[in-house]
Scaffold this motif. Sequence first.
Motif, PDB file in Angstrom:
ATOM      1  N   UNK A  92      -2.447  41.189  68.315  1.00  0.00           N
ATOM      2  CA  UNK A  92      -2.307  41.127  66.855  1.00  0.00           C
ATOM      3  C   UNK A  92      -0.846  40.927  66.475  1.00  0.00           C
ATOM      4  N   UNK A  93       0.046  41.650  67.118  1.00  0.00           N
ATOM      5  CA  UNK A  93       1.478  41.509  66.822  1.00  0.00           C
ATOM      6  C   UNK A  93       1.956  40.103  67.164  1.00  0.00           C
ATOM      7  N   UNK A  94       1.549  39.591  68.311  1.00  0.00           N
ATOM      8  CA  UNK A  94       1.963  38.239  68.721  1.00  0.00           C
ATOM      9  C   UNK A  94       1.430  37.199  67.735  1.00  0.00           C
ATOM     10  N   UNK A  95       0.164  37.308  67.365  1.00  0.00           N
ATOM     11  CA  UNK A  95      -0.423  36.355  66.413  1.00  0.00           C
ATOM     12  C   UNK A  95       0.271  36.437  65.060  1.00  0.00           C
ATOM     13  N   UNK A  96       0.563  37.652  64.611  1.00  0.00           N
ATOM     14  CA  UNK A  96       1.222  37.849  63.323  1.00  0.00           C
ATOM     15  C   UNK A  96       2.623  37.250  63.322  1.00  0.00           C
ATOM     16  N   UNK A  97       3.360  37.459  64.397  1.00  0.00           N
ATOM     17  CA  UNK A  97       4.724  36.936  64.490  1.00  0.00           C
ATOM     18  C   UNK A  97       4.710  35.403  64.583  1.00  0.00           C
ATOM     19  N   UNK A  98       3.809  34.842  65.373  1.00  0.00           N
ATOM     20  CA  UNK A  98       3.740  33.384  65.502  1.00  0.00           C
ATOM     21  C   UNK A  98       3.368  32.750  64.160  1.00  0.00           C
ATOM     22  N   UNK A  99       2.330  33.278  63.500  1.00  0.00           N
ATOM     23  CA  UNK A  99       1.915  32.724  62.215  1.00  0.00           C
ATOM     24  C   UNK A  99       3.019  32.890  61.167  1.00  0.00           C
ATOM     25  N   UNK A 100       3.649  34.054  61.154  1.00  0.00           N
ATOM     26  CA  UNK A 100       4.749  34.277  60.214  1.00  0.00           C
ATOM     27  C   UNK A 100       5.917  33.336  60.451  1.00  0.00           C
ATOM     28  N   UNK A 101       6.264  33.118  61.710  1.00  0.00           N
ATOM     29  CA  UNK A 101       7.378  32.220  62.030  1.00  0.00           C
ATOM     30  C   UNK A 101       7.048  30.783  61.636  1.00  0.00           C
ATOM     31  N   UNK A 102       5.820  30.351  61.881  1.00  0.00           N
ATOM     32  CA  UNK A 102       5.423  28.988  61.509  1.00  0.00           C
ATOM     33  C   UNK A 102       5.595  28.782  60.009  1.00  0.00           C
ATOM     34  N   UNK A 103       5.068  29.699  59.218  1.00  0.00           N
ATOM     35  CA  UNK A 103       5.140  29.520  57.768  1.00  0.00           C
ATOM     36  C   UNK A 103       6.548  29.714  57.226  1.00  0.00           C
ATOM     37  N   UNK A 104       7.318  30.618  57.788  1.00  0.00           N
ATOM     38  CA  UNK A 104       8.682  30.797  57.326  1.00  0.00           C
ATOM     39  C   UNK A 104       9.531  29.565  57.625  1.00  0.00           C
ATOM     40  N   UNK A 156       8.339  26.550  55.596  1.00  0.00           N
ATOM     41  CA  UNK A 156       8.690  26.754  54.195  1.00  0.00           C
ATOM     42  C   UNK A 156      10.162  26.490  53.941  1.00  0.00           C
ATOM     43  N   UNK A 157      11.018  27.001  54.804  1.00  0.00           N
ATOM     44  CA  UNK A 157      12.454  26.759  54.671  1.00  0.00           C
ATOM     45  C   UNK A 157      12.760  25.274  54.817  1.00  0.00           C
ATOM     46  N   UNK A 158      12.020  24.590  55.670  1.00  0.00           N
ATOM     47  CA  UNK A 158      12.261  23.171  55.914  1.00  0.00           C
ATOM     48  C   UNK A 158      12.090  22.315  54.661  1.00  0.00           C
ATOM     49  N   UNK A 159      11.327  22.774  53.695  1.00  0.00           N
ATOM     50  CA  UNK A 159      11.175  22.039  52.436  1.00  0.00           C
ATOM     51  C   UNK A 159      12.509  21.938  51.706  1.00  0.00           C
ATOM     52  N   UNK A 160      13.331  22.967  51.807  1.00  0.00           N
ATOM     53  CA  UNK A 160      14.577  23.028  51.050  1.00  0.00           C
ATOM     54  C   UNK A 160      15.794  22.650  51.891  1.00  0.00           C
ATOM     55  N   UNK A 161      15.761  22.974  53.170  1.00  0.00           N
ATOM     56  CA  UNK A 161      16.843  22.637  54.101  1.00  0.00           C
ATOM     57  C   UNK A 161      16.179  21.957  55.296  1.00  0.00           C
ATOM     58  N   UNK A 162      16.314  20.667  55.411  1.00  0.00           N
ATOM     59  CA  UNK A 162      15.611  19.910  56.447  1.00  0.00           C
ATOM     60  C   UNK A 162      16.201  20.214  57.825  1.00  0.00           C
ATOM     61  N   UNK A 163      15.717  21.309  58.424  1.00  0.00           N
ATOM     62  CA  UNK A 163      16.189  21.698  59.751  1.00  0.00           C
ATOM     63  C   UNK A 163      15.318  21.123  60.854  1.00  0.00           C
ATOM     64  N   UNK A 164      14.043  20.899  60.561  1.00  0.00           N
ATOM     65  CA  UNK A 164      13.119  20.429  61.594  1.00  0.00           C
ATOM     66  C   UNK A 164      13.162  18.917  61.787  1.00  0.00           C
ATOM     67  N   UNK A 165      13.616  18.188  60.777  1.00  0.00           N
ATOM     68  CA  UNK A 165      13.595  16.732  60.871  1.00  0.00           C
ATOM     69  C   UNK A 165      14.459  16.205  62.008  1.00  0.00           C
ATOM     70  N   UNK A 166      15.535  16.904  62.324  1.00  0.00           N
ATOM     71  CA  UNK A 166      16.400  16.465  63.421  1.00  0.00           C
ATOM     72  C   UNK A 166      15.926  16.989  64.777  1.00  0.00           C
TER      73      UNK A 166
END
Length: 132
Positions: free
Chosen positions: A5-17, A20-30
């Motif tokens: 449960x902890x692993x799933x919660x952390x993975x899902x939370x990290x994906x969405x965080x 979500x941040x990538x919408x405002x600061x394009x960190x994943x595009x590079x």
Amino acid sequence: MKIAIIIARVILGAIFLVFGINQFVQILDSIIHFPLLDRRADNYLMTLSRAEYFFPCLKILEMLCGLSLLTNRFTALFLIALFPITLNMFLFDVFLGHQLLPLGITVVGLNVFLLIAYHKYYKMLFAFHPKV
């Protein structure tokens, strides 16, 4: 089970965080090369982006949900808030963005797993005659 449960919660939370941040600061595009979408998927996303408030509001909600899951605060509430988003992501991947289907399956699978794990918090929501 608690560790899963902890692993799933952390993975899902990290994906969405992160997404979500990538919408405002394009960190994943590079870092990540996102696949090109077909015309129908591109038209769908362009139509949604015409409502200028939609993606910023969605991404702020995703960041709040991700942060909540990572900090384990209001987790049951934010799992319910995330479910329509993850379901829509999954259905988009199934019908329009086939290249992203593994991510959609992962996200909806993690969300459903966590909703089942936190089911005791939802019992009163499904009570036929709730007690007041």
